[in-house]
Write a protein that holds these residues in place. Sequence first.
Motif, PDB file in Angstrom:
ATOM      1  N   TYR A   1       1.039  -0.825  -0.367  1.00 53.26           N
ATOM      2  CA  TYR A   1       0.167   0.032   0.046  1.00 53.26           C
ATOM      3  C   TYR A   1       0.832   1.291   0.107  1.00 53.26           C
ATOM      4  CZ  TYR A   1      -3.274  -3.693   0.897  1.00 53.26           C
ATOM      5  OH  TYR A   1      -4.597  -4.844   0.628  1.00 53.26           O
ATOM      6  N   THR A   2       1.828   1.432   0.793  1.00 52.47           N
ATOM      7  CA  THR A   2       2.843   2.438   0.275  1.00 52.47           C
ATOM      8  C   THR A   2       3.783   2.661  -1.220  1.00 52.47           C
ATOM      9  OG1 THR A   2       4.046   1.815   2.833  1.00 52.47           O
ATOM     10  CG2 THR A   2       5.013   3.274   1.769  1.00 52.47           C
ATOM     11  N   ALA A   3       3.675   1.444  -1.703  1.00 51.47           N
ATOM     12  CA  ALA A   3       4.577   1.745  -3.008  1.00 51.47           C
ATOM     13  C   ALA A   3       3.013   2.280  -3.946  1.00 51.47           C
ATOM     14  CB  ALA A   3       5.030   0.427  -3.714  1.00 51.47           C
ATOM     15  N   ILE A   4       1.472   1.591  -3.422  1.00 58.78           N
ATOM     16  CA  ILE A   4       0.773   2.445  -4.295  1.00 58.78           C
ATOM     17  C   ILE A   4       0.566   4.156  -4.238  1.00 58.78           C
ATOM     18  CG2 ILE A   4      -1.781   2.111  -4.937  1.00 58.78           C
ATOM     19  CD1 ILE A   4      -1.106  -0.421  -3.898  1.00 58.78           C
ATOM     20  N   ALA A   5       0.791   4.079  -2.631  1.00 57.07           N
ATOM     21  CA  ALA A   5       0.815   5.697  -2.757  1.00 57.07           C
ATOM     22  C   ALA A   5       1.612   6.630  -2.698  1.00 57.07           C
ATOM     23  CB  ALA A   5       0.258   5.368  -0.758  1.00 57.07           C
ATOM     24  N   ASN A   6       2.934   6.112  -2.660  1.00 56.12           N
ATOM     25  CA  ASN A   6       3.409   7.029  -3.261  1.00 56.12           C
ATOM     26  C   ASN A   6       4.192   6.803  -4.661  1.00 56.12           C
ATOM     27  OD1 ASN A   6       4.629   7.199  -0.760  1.00 56.12           O
ATOM     28  ND2 ASN A   6       5.675   5.569  -0.594  1.00 56.12           N
ATOM     29  N   HIS A   7       2.987   6.217  -5.398  1.00 57.04           N
ATOM     30  CA  HIS A   7       2.847   5.843  -7.229  1.00 57.04           C
ATOM     31  C   HIS A   7       2.887   7.616  -7.888  1.00 57.04           C
ATOM     32  CE1 HIS A   7       2.360   5.562 -11.352  1.00 57.04           C
ATOM     33  NE2 HIS A   7       3.223   3.999 -11.210  1.00 57.04           N
ATOM     34  N   PRO A   8       2.735   8.171  -8.646  1.00 57.46           N
ATOM     35  CA  PRO A   8       2.727   9.152  -9.257  1.00 57.46           C
ATOM     36  C   PRO A   8       1.346   9.117  -9.311  1.00 57.46           C
ATOM     37  CG  PRO A   8       4.929   8.591  -9.702  1.00 57.46           C
ATOM     38  CD  PRO A   8       4.930   7.463  -9.655  1.00 57.46           C
ATOM     39  N   ARG A   9       0.218  10.386  -9.828  1.00 61.73           N
ATOM     40  CA  ARG A   9      -0.821   9.783 -10.241  1.00 61.73           C
ATOM     41  C   ARG A   9      -1.164   9.423 -11.278  1.00 61.73           C
ATOM     42  NH1 ARG A   9      -5.442  13.305  -8.248  1.00 61.73           N
ATOM     43  NH2 ARG A   9      -6.602  12.902  -8.698  1.00 61.73           N
ATOM     44  N   PHE A  10      -1.842   7.966 -11.006  1.00 66.23           N
ATOM     45  CA  PHE A  10      -2.056   7.638 -12.800  1.00 66.23           C
ATOM     46  C   PHE A  10      -3.403   7.688 -13.265  1.00 66.23           C
ATOM     47  CE2 PHE A  10      -2.328   4.251  -8.215  1.00 66.23           C
ATOM     48  CZ  PHE A  10      -1.621   4.041  -8.680  1.00 66.23           C
ATOM     49  N   ALA A  11      -2.838   7.839 -14.655  1.00 65.88           N
ATOM     50  CA  ALA A  11      -3.379   8.016 -15.880  1.00 65.88           C
ATOM     51  C   ALA A  11      -4.976   8.126 -15.359  1.00 65.88           C
ATOM     52  CB  ALA A  11      -2.709   7.123 -17.224  1.00 65.88           C
ATOM     53  N   LEU A  12      -5.875   8.544 -16.328  1.00 65.65           N
ATOM     54  CA  LEU A  12      -7.261   8.281 -15.952  1.00 65.65           C
ATOM     55  C   LEU A  12      -8.246   7.960 -15.120  1.00 65.65           C
ATOM     56  CD1 LEU A  12      -7.502   5.826 -19.494  1.00 65.65           C
ATOM     57  CD2 LEU A  12      -7.660   8.579 -18.999  1.00 65.65           C
ATOM     58  N   SER A  13      -7.296   8.735 -13.814  1.00 68.19           N
ATOM     59  CA  SER A  13      -8.166   8.854 -12.047  1.00 68.19           C
ATOM     60  C   SER A  13      -7.884   9.468 -11.887  1.00 68.19           C
ATOM     61  CB  SER A  13      -6.658   7.833 -11.480  1.00 68.19           C
ATOM     62  OG  SER A  13      -7.081   7.919  -9.870  1.00 68.19           O
ATOM     63  N   SER A  14      -9.875   9.513 -10.843  1.00 64.92           N
ATOM     64  CA  SER A  14      -9.780  11.168 -10.472  1.00 64.92           C
ATOM     65  C   SER A  14      -9.103  11.133  -8.961  1.00 64.92           C
ATOM     66  CB  SER A  14     -11.630  10.841 -11.282  1.00 64.92           C
ATOM     67  OG  SER A  14     -12.171   9.888 -10.266  1.00 64.92           O
ATOM     68  N   ALA A  15      -9.427   9.635  -8.552  1.00 69.74           N
ATOM     69  CA  ALA A  15      -8.404   9.669  -7.501  1.00 69.74           C
ATOM     70  C   ALA A  15      -7.331   9.318  -7.194  1.00 69.74           C
ATOM     71  CB  ALA A  15      -8.915   7.967  -6.841  1.00 69.74           C
ATOM     72  N   SER A  16      -6.866  10.338  -6.305  1.00 71.21           N
ATOM     73  CA  SER A  16      -5.071  10.303  -5.871  1.00 71.21           C
ATOM     74  C   SER A  16      -4.621   8.724  -5.897  1.00 71.21           C
ATOM     75  CB  SER A  16      -4.686  11.365  -4.327  1.00 71.21           C
ATOM     76  OG  SER A  16      -4.733  10.270  -3.821  1.00 71.21           O
TER      77      SER A  16
END
Length: 190
Positions: A35-50
């Motif tokens: 979950y830390t790796a996901i949270a630290n990832h730059p914003r995902f393309a096509l996503s309205s959520a951080s």
Amino acid sequence: MINSITVNYDGARPYRRVQEAVAKANELMRTDEFYTAIANHPRFALSSASSESIAELMRDARIIMKVDLYYALSPLYNIDGYDDTENPFAVHLNVWRIDRSVSSLCNSIVHGCVHAVNAQVNRFYLSQYYFGHGPATTPGKEKTAPYAIGAIAQRLVSNEDTVFLPLEHDPYISRFKTAQNAAPAVFASV
């Protein structure tokens, strides 16, 4: 304690790599590192959520997923599986393409889990967030949440610096399901 997602595979024929990939996916979804790796990832393309929101939504999901194996129309097609909008809590893997690494299979399973979390969020929060990948032909799809989080899972499981696995979706299943869903409306209007 992390609630998270649980993946089950109870196939009639026990495929060892699929069983191992399910076990690895379940392990991953119970670690803070994932979950830390996901949270630290730059914003995902096509996503309205951080990225942080997606990590939190996945951690708190409480979803039970099922791995379902099916045969694509031909073993010659390079198709890994398909996304099921009718049942997003199932991960459909093409039997012709399960002879690959456990980490690669884990990538596909986690990809499906991201879709399931997005579907669950949309059910309860009235489409507040979208973090899918659009059509399978979307350019840059490797930067969307399902693909990128699947790649994170593959990297963590394999301990290699895996960037992207293309994960080809089955267009024939998608077309069939769309036609099947449209059929009642066509007959009802006649």
